[in-house]
Write a protein that holds these residues in place. Sequence first.
Motif, PDB file in Angstrom:
ATOM      1  N   ARG A 197      18.773  -3.073   8.060  1.00 30.23           N
ATOM      2  CA  ARG A 197      17.452  -3.148   7.445  1.00 30.23           C
ATOM      3  C   ARG A 197      16.566  -2.095   8.097  1.00 30.23           C
ATOM      4  N   THR A 198      15.873  -1.353   7.255  1.00 34.37           N
ATOM      5  CA  THR A 198      15.004  -0.278   7.739  1.00 34.37           C
ATOM      6  C   THR A 198      13.578  -0.556   7.285  1.00 34.37           C
ATOM      7  N   PHE A 199      12.639  -0.448   8.236  1.00 31.53           N
ATOM      8  CA  PHE A 199      11.243  -0.752   7.967  1.00 31.53           C
ATOM      9  C   PHE A 199      10.407   0.517   8.139  1.00 31.53           C
ATOM     10  N   GLU A 200       9.634   0.824   7.116  1.00 28.28           N
ATOM     11  CA  GLU A 200       8.769   2.001   7.113  1.00 28.28           C
ATOM     12  C   GLU A 200       7.357   1.568   6.761  1.00 28.28           C
ATOM     13  N   ARG A 201       6.386   1.943   7.609  1.00 29.42           N
ATOM     14  CA  ARG A 201       5.021   1.465   7.397  1.00 29.42           C
ATOM     15  C   ARG A 201       4.323   2.175   6.233  1.00 29.42           C
ATOM     16  N   ALA A 202       4.771   3.379   5.866  1.00 25.93           N
ATOM     17  CA  ALA A 202       4.149   4.102   4.751  1.00 25.93           C
ATOM     18  C   ALA A 202       4.466   3.420   3.424  1.00 25.93           C
ATOM     19  N   GLU A 203       3.630   3.702   2.430  1.00 29.29           N
ATOM     20  CA  GLU A 203       3.813   3.089   1.117  1.00 29.29           C
ATOM     21  C   GLU A 203       4.918   3.750   0.312  1.00 29.29           C
ATOM     22  N   SER A 204       5.279   4.980   0.660  1.00 27.92           N
ATOM     23  CA  SER A 204       6.315   5.691  -0.083  1.00 27.92           C
ATOM     24  C   SER A 204       7.021   6.645   0.861  1.00 27.92           C
ATOM     25  N   LEU A 205       8.100   7.238   0.371  1.00 26.42           N
ATOM     26  CA  LEU A 205       8.835   8.235   1.149  1.00 26.42           C
ATOM     27  C   LEU A 205       8.341   9.639   0.874  1.00 26.42           C
TER      28      LEU A 205
END
Length: 393
Positions: free
Chosen positions: A36-44
């Motif tokens: 599982r990968t978590f990214e705080r930004a709304e998009s890539l």
Amino acid sequence: MDSMASGERPRAVVIGAGIGGLAVTAGLCQAGWNVRTFERAESLEPVGAGLGLEPNGLRALDALGVGDAMRAGAAGQELGIRRPDGRWLLRSTNGRMLEERFGDPVILVPRARLIDALAGLIPSGVLSLSAEVTSVSADGRVGTPDGPVDADLVVAADGIGSAARAALLPGHPGLVYSGHTTWRFITPAGDGPAPAMSETWGRGAVFGIHPMAGGQVYCYGAAPAPRGATAPGGDELALLKEIFGGWHDEVRAMLDLVSPSAVLRTDVSELAAPLPSFRAGRVAFLGDSAHPMTPHLGQGACQALEDAVTLARFAAGADRAGVPAVLDRYSAARMPRTRMIVKRSHQASVMYGWTSPLAVALRDGVVGLVGKVAPNAAVAGIAPVLDWRPPAA
């Protein structure tokens, strides 16, 4: 609490979905891990412009299966160093020096293209956006928007200002400003012939021009500046023209073609001291969280890709009990190499930053002599950086 059930595949949590985070996510998924990968930004949507992929970075992408996708249609780059008046100090003699020595040239691609390729390797449901990690501990517990998650392996790929690094290595002195600011942009090449690939070295400043596929050009500038400074009125293009407007025709042409809104400015920071290890318990540091470097060798993304492939290769076949050995092996493999590259990049930033007329004349004289009598020596000199291959599992 989301925890590891007996008999399940080993579980990894990746913090951050930049280039390194996406690459290690893809690699661990390919190795059979539950990720599982978590990214705080709304998009890539990437923050950046062009991206240099050097032969070592392309080999890392080959290991993930997207190297040829990046090569397709990309513009190959070669060595070329000029003075501000346009005179060449060093230039590739046949346009294929790097490819003949390392099997690939340096290629330039839009950063978004690499992000899309890596994201395309990741199975549905693995990546969570708008999902900021709130805590991480050395035993593998990660605070997420879904609640705490227990992982066998945590990868801190959360960038140069890594919160995981600060939390797990509280005694480390952290970042220090390098004294340099960089500007980057992509611009159409215009109606005339494509400009020559070059890096122009002046007194305390450097300007790079790299033609890309599709009639575009990636450019960058670097110069000393106070930390946190901005151009008067926010007009960074006007400041670039003030710094570089007296340089040779191709530099001026690029500055005349670019839109002011396309110019990105970034202060450059480094770690005040190398990390003592690239692991803390069950947590691995990767990319800029482990070894931020100045951009003067163009190796930031390539080193993150190397990290990702190395960790994924070592993790293949490991279970929970084997994770500490995997992380020891990863740290031992990556620390000496990245320290060497960080040091070389810092040395290059110092050399580019010379302002003494005597020092600049000496630098240019040495480079010019090499360009005339032994151009292959310049290629041999960067072999320790570019001659990397993915390790065995």
